[in-house]
Design an enzyme around this catalytic site. Structure first.
Site, PDB file in Angstrom:
ATOM      1  N   TYR A   1      65.990  78.708   1.479  1.00 24.59           N
ATOM      2  CA  TYR A   1      65.731  80.011   1.857  1.00 24.59           C
ATOM      3  C   TYR A   1      64.905  80.960   0.975  1.00 24.59           C
ATOM      4  O   TYR A   1      63.948  81.448   1.321  1.00 24.59           O
ATOM      5  CB  TYR A   1      67.042  80.913   2.638  1.00 24.59           C
ATOM      6  CG  TYR A   1      66.955  82.166   3.127  1.00 24.59           C
ATOM      7  CD1 TYR A   1      66.434  82.286   4.342  1.00 24.59           C
ATOM      8  CD2 TYR A   1      67.261  83.094   2.253  1.00 24.59           C
ATOM      9  CE1 TYR A   1      66.613  83.552   4.898  1.00 24.59           C
ATOM     10  CE2 TYR A   1      67.193  84.400   2.797  1.00 24.59           C
ATOM     11  CZ  TYR A   1      66.977  84.752   3.896  1.00 24.59           C
ATOM     12  OH  TYR A   1      66.953  85.883   4.751  1.00 24.59           O
TER      13      TYR A   1
ATOM     14  N   LYS B   1      61.080  83.528   1.198  1.00 23.34           N
ATOM     15  CA  LYS B   1      61.379  84.912   1.276  1.00 23.34           C
ATOM     16  C   LYS B   1      60.675  85.421  -0.167  1.00 23.34           C
ATOM     17  O   LYS B   1      59.711  86.387   0.039  1.00 23.34           O
ATOM     18  CB  LYS B   1      62.607  85.601   1.097  1.00 23.34           C
ATOM     19  CG  LYS B   1      63.619  85.395   2.599  1.00 23.34           C
ATOM     20  CD  LYS B   1      62.921  86.084   3.496  1.00 23.34           C
ATOM     21  CE  LYS B   1      63.811  86.082   4.763  1.00 23.34           C
ATOM     22  NZ  LYS B   1      63.127  87.004   6.057  1.00 23.34           N
TER      23      LYS B   1
HETATM   24  N1  LIG Z   1      71.375  88.385   8.541  1.00 24.86           N
HETATM   25  C1  LIG Z   1      71.382  88.662   7.262  1.00 24.86           C
HETATM   26  O1  LIG Z   1      72.183  88.529   6.286  1.00 24.86           O
HETATM   27  C2  LIG Z   1      69.928  88.659   6.662  1.00 24.86           C
HETATM   28  C3  LIG Z   1      68.532  88.677   7.376  1.00 24.86           C
HETATM   29  N2  LIG Z   1      67.661  88.916   6.645  1.00 24.86           N
HETATM   30  C4  LIG Z   1      66.324  88.589   7.386  1.00 24.86           C
HETATM   31  O2  LIG Z   1      66.208  89.584   8.376  1.00 24.86           O
HETATM   32  C5  LIG Z   1      65.617  89.209   9.511  1.00 24.86           C
HETATM   33  C6  LIG Z   1      66.456  89.527  10.770  1.00 24.86           C
HETATM   34  O3  LIG Z   1      67.703  88.858  10.516  1.00 24.86           O
HETATM   35  P1  LIG Z   1      68.941  88.896  11.714  1.00 24.86           P
HETATM   36  O4  LIG Z   1      69.105  90.106  11.959  1.00 24.86           O
HETATM   37  O5  LIG Z   1      69.966  88.148  11.171  1.00 24.86           O
HETATM   38  O6  LIG Z   1      68.184  88.049  12.829  1.00 24.86           O
HETATM   39  P2  LIG Z   1      69.067  87.030  13.843  1.00 24.86           P
HETATM   40  O7  LIG Z   1      69.377  85.784  13.420  1.00 24.86           O
HETATM   41  O8  LIG Z   1      70.321  87.713  14.550  1.00 24.86           O
HETATM   42  O9  LIG Z   1      67.741  86.772  15.013  1.00 24.86           O
HETATM   43  C7  LIG Z   1      66.724  86.235  14.744  1.00 24.86           C
HETATM   44  C8  LIG Z   1      65.505  86.528  15.450  1.00 24.86           C
HETATM   45  O10 LIG Z   1      64.126  86.030  15.187  1.00 24.86           O
HETATM   46  C9  LIG Z   1      63.716  85.033  16.219  1.00 24.86           C
HETATM   47  N3  LIG Z   1      63.345  83.888  15.799  1.00 24.86           N
HETATM   48  C10 LIG Z   1      63.789  82.844  15.038  1.00 24.86           C
HETATM   49  N4  LIG Z   1      62.972  81.905  15.163  1.00 24.86           N
HETATM   50  C11 LIG Z   1      61.639  82.229  15.762  1.00 24.86           C
HETATM   51  C12 LIG Z   1      60.622  81.639  15.928  1.00 24.86           C
HETATM   52  N5  LIG Z   1      60.317  80.404  15.264  1.00 24.86           N
HETATM   53  N6  LIG Z   1      59.649  82.220  16.631  1.00 24.86           N
HETATM   54  C13 LIG Z   1      59.691  83.366  17.155  1.00 24.86           C
HETATM   55  N7  LIG Z   1      61.051  84.269  17.073  1.00 24.86           N
HETATM   56  C14 LIG Z   1      62.227  83.494  16.450  1.00 24.86           C
HETATM   57  C15 LIG Z   1      65.136  84.886  17.292  1.00 24.86           C
HETATM   58  O11 LIG Z   1      64.948  84.580  18.596  1.00 24.86           O
HETATM   59  P3  LIG Z   1      64.861  83.011  18.951  1.00 24.86           P
HETATM   60  O12 LIG Z   1      65.994  82.205  18.284  1.00 24.86           O
HETATM   61  O13 LIG Z   1      65.127  83.200  20.467  1.00 24.86           O
HETATM   62  O14 LIG Z   1      63.391  82.718  18.687  1.00 24.86           O
HETATM   63  C16 LIG Z   1      65.660  86.269  17.101  1.00 24.86           C
HETATM   64  O15 LIG Z   1      65.252  87.190  17.786  1.00 24.86           O
HETATM   65  C17 LIG Z   1      65.318  87.776   9.374  1.00 24.86           C
HETATM   66  O16 LIG Z   1      63.939  87.581   8.722  1.00 24.86           O
HETATM   67  C18 LIG Z   1      66.354  87.142   8.077  1.00 24.86           C
HETATM   68  O17 LIG Z   1      65.787  86.191   7.378  1.00 24.86           O
HETATM   69  C19 LIG Z   1      67.664  89.414   5.400  1.00 24.86           C
HETATM   70  C20 LIG Z   1      68.687  89.490   4.606  1.00 24.86           C
HETATM   71  C21 LIG Z   1      69.979  89.195   5.120  1.00 24.86           C
HETATM   72  C1  LIG Z   2      75.096  96.512  -9.441  1.00 22.66           C
HETATM   73  C2  LIG Z   2      74.048  95.063  -9.337  1.00 22.66           C
HETATM   74  C3  LIG Z   2      74.824  93.928  -9.129  1.00 22.66           C
HETATM   75  C4  LIG Z   2      73.966  92.655  -8.509  1.00 22.66           C
HETATM   76  C5  LIG Z   2      74.652  91.444  -8.365  1.00 22.66           C
HETATM   77  C6  LIG Z   2      73.849  90.651  -7.618  1.00 22.66           C
HETATM   78  C7  LIG Z   2      74.547  89.768  -6.662  1.00 22.66           C
HETATM   79  C8  LIG Z   2      73.839  89.431  -5.860  1.00 22.66           C
HETATM   80  C9  LIG Z   2      74.130  89.509  -4.238  1.00 22.66           C
HETATM   81  C10 LIG Z   2      73.396  88.582  -3.345  1.00 22.66           C
HETATM   82  C11 LIG Z   2      73.263  89.570  -2.313  1.00 22.66           C
HETATM   83  C12 LIG Z   2      72.385  88.645  -1.112  1.00 22.66           C
HETATM   84  C13 LIG Z   2      71.897  89.509   0.060  1.00 22.66           C
HETATM   85  C14 LIG Z   2      70.952  88.913   0.898  1.00 22.66           C
HETATM   86  C15 LIG Z   2      71.373  87.972   2.012  1.00 22.66           C
HETATM   87  C16 LIG Z   2      70.702  87.094   2.681  1.00 22.66           C
HETATM   88  O1  LIG Z   2      69.529  87.394   2.645  1.00 22.66           O
HETATM   89  C17 LIG Z   2      71.266  86.185   3.543  1.00 22.66           C
HETATM   90  N1  LIG Z   2      72.444  86.419   4.234  1.00 22.66           N
HETATM   91  C18 LIG Z   2      70.191  85.697   4.510  1.00 22.66           C
HETATM   92  O2  LIG Z   2      70.548  85.768   5.775  1.00 22.66           O
END
Ligand SMILES: NC(=O)C1=CN([C@@H]2O[C@H](COP(=O)(O)OP(=O)(O)OC[C@H]3O[C@@H](n4cnc5c(N)ncnc54)[C@H](OP(=O)(O)O)[C@@H]3O)[C@@H](O)[C@H]2O)C=CC1
Ligand SMILES: CCCCCCCCCCCCCCCC(=O)[C@@H](N)CO
Length: 332
Positions: free
Chosen positions: A178, A182
């Protein structure tokens, strides 16, 4: 907020916003909040039933009866589908391209590199990087088309927003499928933030030469964990070591992440993190990216470089100790 007396750099009232991944998690929360601020909203994802349910909630968040809402089902890993989405939105928006495009689509399939089939890793690149790059390509082709001086109108700035992860700054064992995708978005964002200046520069001469219809600004949001359906799914696949290494992450709700990100956009920020640990992770990896504030970001990078003197060996040491105590993940 953008601060007393300061200008709001991200006005969405009466403007049209496209949010990919807008049917769930962070994308849906962003869509709701931009609807509350008076935007017309189009959400894009694959599953129609989820799009319909989300659109109901988003429509209910509107504050003005003139606001309009729409959904489009598309798989954004397909570049031709992204072009169709932009065409459809433009037709729906009375011939004008959208004013804001926010890429939120994507999900995470964690696992140790050698344990995750290489095909799955390519799919992660497709869903994470290519959905964003395809959307950006289709959008910028429309936005940057040359307009003759006689056809120029006065249009406000357009915004292209990517959603990354703090893992693009600091990766963690178990995120091999992943984090690279990103990090690639972050690199594309930095490239575009520079390239777009050429177009904005050409637009300064729009009364003499053909130029884009509006200035464009690029932004990228780097959330920590988000309590979304995607996150619940990811937790089932995540190695125990990864959970341990990311203990410093206290996942936020989609609503919190959306609010913090929109506030930062209103202040005009470029690389946006959503909480303290995220700021520190960004600070260690600012590299060549444009700064939000010269003094603030420089102090942050100094603090981070000190913190990471301890964090880097700590993460590696914990991984080593884990192997020593528990053996191989599937070794029994
Ligand atoms: N959840 C986390 O911990 C973190 C998430 N992110 C990023 O933030 C963003 C949102 O994450 P999150 O809130 O978890 O999202 P969700 O997994 O809850 O939702 C994902 C969304 O993307 C859509 N999607 C997935 N694949 C496709 C595709 N091929 N074409 C069109 N639409 C698509 C899904 O709908 P459908 O499946 O119907 O297409 C849905 O609407 C993402 O980019 C994720 O990588 C970043 C940091 C942490
Ligand atoms: C004081 C500073 C200390 C720093 C320590 C670093 C520790 C690492 C934390 C990792 C965090 C990852 C978050 C993103 C998650 C994400 O993108 C996925 N869940 C995808 O969905």
């Amino acid at each position: 907020m953008f601060g007393y007396g300061a200008k709001n750099e991200f006005v969405v009232e009466n403007r049209t916003v496209v949010i990919t991944g807008g049917s769930d998690g962070m994308g849906r929360a962003v869509a709701m909040q931009l609807a509350e601020k008076g935007a017309n909203v189009v959400i894009v994802a694959r599953t129609v039933s989820k799009l319909q349910a989300a659109l109901e909630g988003i429509t209910a968040a509107a504050t003005n009866p003139k606001q309009r809402f729409h959904f489009i089902s598309a798989d954004l890993t397909d570049a031709a589908e992204c072009e169709r989405v932009l065409e459809e939105v433009t037709a729906w928006n009375e011939g004008m391209p959208p004013d804001v495009v926010w890429c939120c689509a994507g999900f995470c399939n964690p696992g140790f590199f050698v344990d995750v089939p290489i095909q799955t890793q390519r799919q992660q690149m497709d869903t994470v990087y290519w959905t964003a790059a395809n959307t950006a390509h289709a959008t910028l082709k429309k936005w940057l088309a040359p307009i003759h001086p006689s056809a120029q109108m006065s249009l406000p700035k357009r915004h292209l927003i990517f959603t990354c992860s703090t893992l693009a700054f600091v990766s963690i064992a178990g995120y091999g499928p992943y984090s690279p995708a990103k990090a690639a978005i972050r690199s594309l964002s930095d490239t575009l933030s520079q390239e777009i200046e050429m177009y904005n520069g050409a637009r300064a001469q729009r009364h003499q030469n053909a130029a884009p219809a509006a200035d464009v600004k690029i932004h990228t949001v780097f959330p920590m964990g988000i309590l979304s359906p995607g996150f619940d799914n990811e937790q089932k696949l995540k190695p125990a070591l990864t959970k341990k290494l990311e203990e410093a992450d206290k996942p936020q709700t989609p609503r919190e992440v959306a609010t913090v990100a929109i506030d930062a956009l209103e202040r005009g920020e470029y690389l946006i993190t959503t909480m303290f640990v995220g700021h520190v992770m960004k600070g260690t990896a600012l590299g060549p990216s444009p700064r939000n504030s010269l003094i603030g970001d420089t102090l942050l990078s100094w603090l981070s470089s000190l913190v990471f003197l301890q964090v880097i060996p700590d993460l590696r040491g914990k991984a080593f100790k884990w192997g020593k105590t528990n053996g191989l993940p599937n070794g029994n």
